[in-house]
Design a protein around this motif. Structure first.
Motif, mmCIF file in Angstrom:
data_model
loop_
_atom_site.group_PDB
_atom_site.id
_atom_site.type_symbol
_atom_site.label_atom_id
_atom_site.label_comp_id
_atom_site.label_asym_id
_atom_site.label_seq_id
_atom_site.Cartn_x
_atom_site.Cartn_y
_atom_site.Cartn_z
ATOM 1 N N GLY A 55 -36.140 4.857 -3.955
ATOM 2 C CA GLY A 55 -36.411 3.799 -4.919
ATOM 3 C C GLY A 55 -37.485 4.220 -5.901
ATOM 4 O O GLY A 55 -38.323 5.076 -5.595
ATOM 5 N N ALA A 56 -37.463 3.622 -7.076
ATOM 6 C CA ALA A 56 -38.442 3.938 -8.118
ATOM 7 C C ALA A 56 -39.764 3.198 -7.880
ATOM 8 O O ALA A 56 -39.809 2.180 -7.183
ATOM 9 C CB ALA A 56 -37.879 3.560 -9.485
ATOM 10 N N ALA A 57 -40.818 3.742 -8.455
ATOM 11 C CA ALA A 57 -42.125 3.064 -8.527
ATOM 12 C C ALA A 57 -42.699 2.685 -7.165
ATOM 13 O O ALA A 57 -43.326 1.627 -7.009
ATOM 14 C CB ALA A 57 -42.021 1.826 -9.416
ATOM 15 N N GLY A 58 -42.491 3.538 -6.171
ATOM 16 C CA GLY A 58 -43.142 3.331 -4.879
ATOM 17 C C GLY A 58 -42.572 2.231 -4.020
ATOM 18 O O GLY A 58 -43.206 1.798 -3.049
ATOM 19 N N VAL A 59 -41.358 1.752 -4.343
ATOM 20 C CA VAL A 59 -40.687 0.729 -3.545
ATOM 21 C C VAL A 59 -39.262 1.203 -3.291
ATOM 22 O O VAL A 59 -38.619 1.715 -4.208
ATOM 23 C CB VAL A 59 -40.666 -0.633 -4.265
ATOM 24 C CG1 VAL A 59 -39.878 -1.662 -3.450
ATOM 25 C CG2 VAL A 59 -42.073 -1.126 -4.527
ATOM 26 N N PHE A 60 -38.774 1.016 -2.075
ATOM 27 C CA PHE A 60 -37.384 1.395 -1.802
ATOM 28 C C PHE A 60 -36.446 0.342 -2.383
ATOM 29 O O PHE A 60 -35.766 0.589 -3.373
ATOM 30 C CB PHE A 60 -37.151 1.566 -0.298
ATOM 31 C CG PHE A 60 -35.764 2.066 0.031
ATOM 32 C CD1 PHE A 60 -35.388 3.360 -0.283
ATOM 33 C CD2 PHE A 60 -34.834 1.241 0.653
ATOM 34 C CE1 PHE A 60 -34.105 3.828 0.005
ATOM 35 C CE2 PHE A 60 -33.552 1.693 0.953
ATOM 36 C CZ PHE A 60 -33.194 2.987 0.620
ATOM 37 N N CYS A 61 -36.422 -0.851 -1.805
ATOM 38 C CA CYS A 61 -35.502 -1.875 -2.298
ATOM 39 C C CYS A 61 -35.850 -3.222 -1.674
ATOM 40 O O CYS A 61 -35.979 -3.328 -0.452
ATOM 41 C CB CYS A 61 -34.060 -1.498 -1.962
ATOM 42 S SG CYS A 61 -32.839 -2.741 -2.420
ATOM 43 N N SER A 62 -35.970 -4.246 -2.525
ATOM 44 C CA SER A 62 -36.312 -5.590 -2.042
ATOM 45 C C SER A 62 -35.091 -6.390 -1.616
ATOM 46 O O SER A 62 -35.218 -7.562 -1.235
ATOM 47 C CB SER A 62 -37.072 -6.360 -3.125
ATOM 48 O OG SER A 62 -36.263 -6.529 -4.274
ATOM 49 N N GLY A 63 -33.904 -5.788 -1.700
ATOM 50 C CA GLY A 63 -32.690 -6.473 -1.277
ATOM 51 C C GLY A 63 -31.951 -7.097 -2.437
ATOM 52 O O GLY A 63 -31.886 -6.529 -3.528
ATOM 53 N N GLY A 64 -31.387 -8.274 -2.223
ATOM 54 C CA GLY A 64 -30.639 -8.968 -3.266
ATOM 55 C C GLY A 64 -31.559 -9.767 -4.170
ATOM 56 O O GLY A 64 -32.689 -10.116 -3.791
ATOM 57 N N ASN A 65 -31.087 -10.060 -5.363
ATOM 58 C CA ASN A 65 -31.812 -10.868 -6.334
ATOM 59 C C ASN A 65 -31.638 -12.340 -5.957
ATOM 60 O O ASN A 65 -30.548 -12.897 -6.078
ATOM 61 C CB ASN A 65 -31.251 -10.590 -7.737
ATOM 62 C CG ASN A 65 -31.977 -11.367 -8.816
ATOM 63 O OD1 ASN A 65 -32.649 -12.356 -8.555
ATOM 64 N ND2 ASN A 65 -31.832 -10.909 -10.046
ATOM 65 N N LEU A 66 -32.724 -12.987 -5.491
ATOM 66 C CA LEU A 66 -32.617 -14.368 -5.024
ATOM 67 C C LEU A 66 -32.258 -15.334 -6.146
ATOM 68 O O LEU A 66 -31.586 -16.342 -5.907
ATOM 69 C CB LEU A 66 -33.923 -14.791 -4.354
ATOM 70 C CG LEU A 66 -34.213 -14.145 -2.992
ATOM 71 C CD1 LEU A 66 -35.525 -14.653 -2.423
ATOM 72 C CD2 LEU A 66 -33.071 -14.400 -2.008
ATOM 73 N N LEU A 67 -32.687 -15.053 -7.378
ATOM 74 C CA LEU A 67 -32.307 -15.910 -8.498
ATOM 75 C C LEU A 67 -30.795 -15.855 -8.719
ATOM 76 O O LEU A 67 -30.155 -16.882 -8.989
ATOM 77 C CB LEU A 67 -33.055 -15.501 -9.764
ATOM 78 C CG LEU A 67 -34.562 -15.749 -9.752
ATOM 79 C CD1 LEU A 67 -35.198 -15.187 -11.015
ATOM 80 C CD2 LEU A 67 -34.873 -17.241 -9.609
ATOM 81 N N ARG A 68 -30.230 -14.649 -8.582
ATOM 82 C CA ARG A 68 -28.774 -14.510 -8.731
ATOM 83 C C ARG A 68 -28.063 -15.226 -7.577
ATOM 84 O O ARG A 68 -27.037 -15.879 -7.772
ATOM 85 C CB ARG A 68 -28.394 -13.025 -8.780
ATOM 86 C CG ARG A 68 -26.904 -12.783 -8.968
ATOM 87 C CD ARG A 68 -26.623 -11.301 -9.263
ATOM 88 N NE ARG A 68 -27.063 -10.426 -8.206
ATOM 89 C CZ ARG A 68 -26.377 -10.199 -7.091
ATOM 90 N NH1 ARG A 68 -25.203 -10.794 -6.885
ATOM 91 N NH2 ARG A 68 -26.837 -9.379 -6.172
#
Length: 259
Positions: A55-68
């Motif tokens: 993942g970019a910028a020191g984060v792998f992945c926060s999962g799904g977009n909760l707003l979506r």
């Protein structure tokens, strides 16, 4: 900056970077499709022997977009079903891809991000990485194969606890449980994953493909069926040119070069 899946080559390793900085690398259907396309191209390329997902910028992945996801509640249920099928197609592509796939995790791997890491063959995580099955925290059940992956790797009670409680898990904890392969210092996950990929790149690709297939098939095979599969893979690989090169190199004490 729009969400995207960035692809770059590091020697014989394809690096796929989840990039959605505003949403901590949350993934979406366009990224699922890009991931499938990238792996399909890499499968037919002799120049690519392994893949690293990070993942970019020191984060792998926060999962799904909760707003979506919130917006999807107002649409026909089939809309979200199709989105999940896109994610699941990507997960299946990773699992059946005949070359090693390594997750390099910095920061958070949450929800579908955790599922994505679990789908990889090997996981390298920074010491400060945090893994969380976040689904139950927002009244959702898992997707991305999380319940399958954890149930294959862990006792039922422990898999159930991780999925139901949604607690934050450290890289060290998952290393102790056998889910994370390497724990590194913060900022070093990608470099360590690339070094691990280089180690694998030096091995016979046909053998790595056989090992991946055997490990994947083992949980649903009887011992008899699995022994037959091991036999067939062994014989096929013995008669591959790489076995000739490998055996000769071992006997002559030199480094083999595999095709």
């Amino acid at each position: 900056m729009p969400a995207q899946l960035q692809a770059a080559r590091e020697g014989q390793t394809l690096v796929l970077t989840l990039s959605n900085p505003e949403l901590r690398n949350a993934i979406d259907p366009a990224m699922y499709a890009a991931g499938i396309e990238a792996l399909n191209v890499a499968e037919s390329s002799a120049e690519v022997r392994s893949v690293v997902i990070t993942g970019a910028a020191g984060v792998f992945c926060s999962g799904g977009n909760l707003l979506r996801l919130q917006a999807s509640r107002q649409a026909d249920p089939q809309v979200q079903a199709q989105s999940i099928e896109g994610l699941h197609s990507w997960i299946e592509t990773i699992r059946t891809f005949p070359k090693p796939v390594i997750a390099a995790v910095e920061g958070a791997a949450a929800g579908a991000g955790f599922s994505l890491a679990l789908a990889c063959d090997l996981v390298v995580a920074a010491r400060n990485a945090v893994f969380v099955m976040a689904y139950s925290n927002v009244a959702l059940s898992p997707d991305g194969g999380a319940s399958w992956s954890l149930s294959q790797a862990l006792p039922r009670q422990l898999a159930t606890e991780i999925l139901m409680c949604g607690d934050r898990l450290t890289a060290e904890r998952l290393h102790d449980l056998g889910i994370v392969n390497r724990v590194t210092e913060p900022g070093s996950a990608l470099a360590t994953a690339l070094a691990l990929a280089e180690q694998l790149n030096a091995r016979a690709p046909n053998v790595l493909a056989s090992i991946k297939e055997l490990v994947s098939d083992a949980p649903r095979n009887t011992l008899s069926a699995h022994l037959a599969s091991e036999r067939d893979h062994f014989v096929k690989n013995l008669h591959h040119a790489n076995a000739g090169a490998g055996i000769a190199a071992f006997l002559d004490k030199h480094t083999p070069q595999y095709e």
